[in-house]
Scaffold this active site. Structure first.
Site, PDB file in Angstrom:
ATOM      1  CG  ASP A   3      91.046   7.968 -47.683  1.00 17.10           C
ATOM      2  OD1 ASP A   3      89.907   8.161 -47.214  1.00 17.10           O
ATOM      3  OD2 ASP A   3      91.245   7.497 -48.818  1.00 17.10           O
TER       4      ASP A   3
ATOM      5  CB  ALA B 233      92.624   4.186 -48.843  1.00 14.53           C
TER       6      ALA B 233
HETATM    7  O1  MRU Z   1      87.787   9.947 -52.711  1.00 10.13           O
HETATM    8  P1  MRU Z   1      87.609   8.480 -52.462  1.00 10.13           P
HETATM    9  O2  MRU Z   1      86.329   7.932 -52.995  1.00 10.13           O
HETATM   10  O3  MRU Z   1      88.817   7.687 -52.911  1.00 10.13           O
HETATM   11  O4  MRU Z   1      87.535   8.366 -50.878  1.00 10.13           O
HETATM   12  C1  MRU Z   1      87.355   7.113 -50.294  1.00 10.13           C
HETATM   13  C2  MRU Z   1      87.215   7.188 -48.821  1.00 10.13           C
HETATM   14  O5  MRU Z   1      87.314   8.215 -48.227  1.00 10.13           O
HETATM   15  C3  MRU Z   1      87.051   5.896 -48.098  1.00 10.13           C
HETATM   16  O6  MRU Z   1      86.276   6.057 -46.950  1.00 10.13           O
HETATM   17  C4  MRU Z   1      88.445   5.395 -47.694  1.00 10.13           C
HETATM   18  O7  MRU Z   1      89.280   5.339 -48.809  1.00 10.13           O
HETATM   19  C5  MRU Z   1      88.387   4.067 -47.076  1.00 10.13           C
HETATM   20  S1  MRU Z   1      88.047   2.869 -48.305  1.00 10.13           S
HETATM   21  C6  MRU Z   1      88.183   1.367 -47.727  1.00 10.13           C
END
Ligand code: MRU
Length: 366
Positions: free
Chosen positions: A246, A65
């Site tokens: 997210d 995110a």
């Molecule tokens: O699909 P992604 O890899 O972008 O998903 C990332 C996540 O779900 C993380 O846990 C979230 O973004 C937190 S990152 C600091």
């Protein structure tokens, strides 16, 4: 804790200035570490237009995110520099991935700055990223202190064992990390630590990225398939769960990588405290309930093919043509967040505290 930001050996999102150019038009480029190629290849790609950045976010060259927020901000600068109408740039980047609110948050800060020049927008993008990095660092300290102070987690004769899902390190944040930032700080304060890493199907962020980062940082870890979580907890092998987010809604529901809800249900059942670590830029008080969050659905190929490419009869896990459902995120209700929500302002154990923090930081108005 030292207030100086620690350097990273790699930056997933970085603005690279062209040497020797001094102008009111920013001449640099956006450089992204292609996370699809990790852990085996460290490949950087450069970007000079916003549409290519939007595609890179969609394809998960950059992911996590806060990192997609930073990439989106620089993508906006590129679009404006190239003379594309700002509304078009904003919408195109915004549509690249729908669930993480950080992208919208970052884009809005630039879009709502009005008709300012591209070099001023670039300063704003730099400032936004720097602030997120400082917040990661503060969050790591709050989270580590909370865990060390949690009476349920006082262990003397064995490692403290934490379970992590997805990837929330420097790769996901372009900073110190959120949940993995807490893990890193915890390891500095309490080196007797073991991280149980969920592989995180289907994109394997845990296996590919978290194991890579933990290896770089020298933090002991062990990988398991996502389906092993209940077994690990039922046999007393997990002391705490640490995950990122997210989007956190006004009712403190947490959207995070698919599989987080399964982990949370198991943790609540077996009395394992679950901490969500997220900067206030991930808190979206405009969205009232978890059920209101738009959950991204991704391509079937990610589920049936080992590398996410188009499945064929030789590489597909399933018979070719099998119907597939591939939600990229799920929503964990507040009741299952039994440790607390760690932000740069501290640990919110109650909804009111989360709202106070969000208001204090000005997030509520944004
Ligand atoms: O699909 P992604 O890899 O972008 O998903 C990332 C996540 O779900 C993380 O846990 C979230 O973004 C937190 S990152 C600091």
């Amino acid at each position: 804790m030292d207030s100086a930001l620690p350097p990273e050996p790699y930056w997933p999102v970085e603005w690279v200035e062209d040497a020797g150019r001094q102008s009111h038009v920013p001449r640099g480029q956006l450089r992204l570490l292609d996370q699809r190629q990790l852990p085996h290849r460290t490949v950087y790609e450069t970007y000079t237009d916003h549409a290519a950045v939007a595609q890179a976010i969609r394809d998960m060259v950059v992911r996590g995110a806060p990192a997609i927020g930073a990439a989106g901000a620089y993508g906006y600068v590129l679009g404006v520099r190239n003379g594309i109408p700002r509304e078009q740039v904003y919408v195109q980047l915004l549509q690249s991935r729908p669930t993480a609110v950080n992208l919208e948050w970052a884009l809005r800060q630039l879009h709502e700055a009005g008709n300012i020049a591209a070099d001023k927008l670039l300063h704003k993008a730099h400032a936004l990223l720097e602030r997120e990095r400082r917040h990661n660092w503060a969050m790591a300290e709050h989270g580590a202190q909370a865990i060390l102070g949690d009476a349920r987690l006082r262990v003397a004769d064995r490692p403290l064992r934490v379970l992590h899902h997805c990837n929330t390190g420097a790769l996901a944040t372009a900073g110190w990390g959120t949940a993995l930032g807490v893990v890193r700080r915890l390891h500095q304060l309490h080196p007797h630590l073991l991280v149980h890493v969920n592989e995180t199907r289907p994109r394997l962020q845990g296996a590919r990225l978290t194991c890579w980062e933990l290896g770089q940082w020298g933090i002991p870890h062990r990988l398991q398939v996502d389906g092993a979580v209940a077994h690990l907890m039922s046999t007393g092998q997990v002391d705490a769960v640490l995950v990122g987010a997210d989007r956190v809604t006004a009712d403190a529901s947490v959207a995070n990588k698919i599989g987080t809800l399964t982990v949370a249900v198991c943790a609540a059942h077996y009395g394992v405290p679950l901490y969500v670590c997220a900067p206030l830029s991930t808190v979206d008080v405009q969205t009232v309930r978890g059920a209101d969050i738009r959950i991204e659905e991704r391509d079937a190929a990610e589920v049936v093919n080992p590398h996410g490419s188009a499945p064929d009869s030789r590489s597909s896990f399933a018979p070719v043509g099998t119907p597939v459902y591939n939600p990229a995120f799920d929503v964990t209700p507040a009741a299952l967040i039994t440790g607390g929500i760690v932000t740069e302002c501290g640990v919110a154990r109650h909804l009111e505290r989360l709202h106070q923090n969000a208001e204090h930081s000005g997030m509520a108005e944004q």
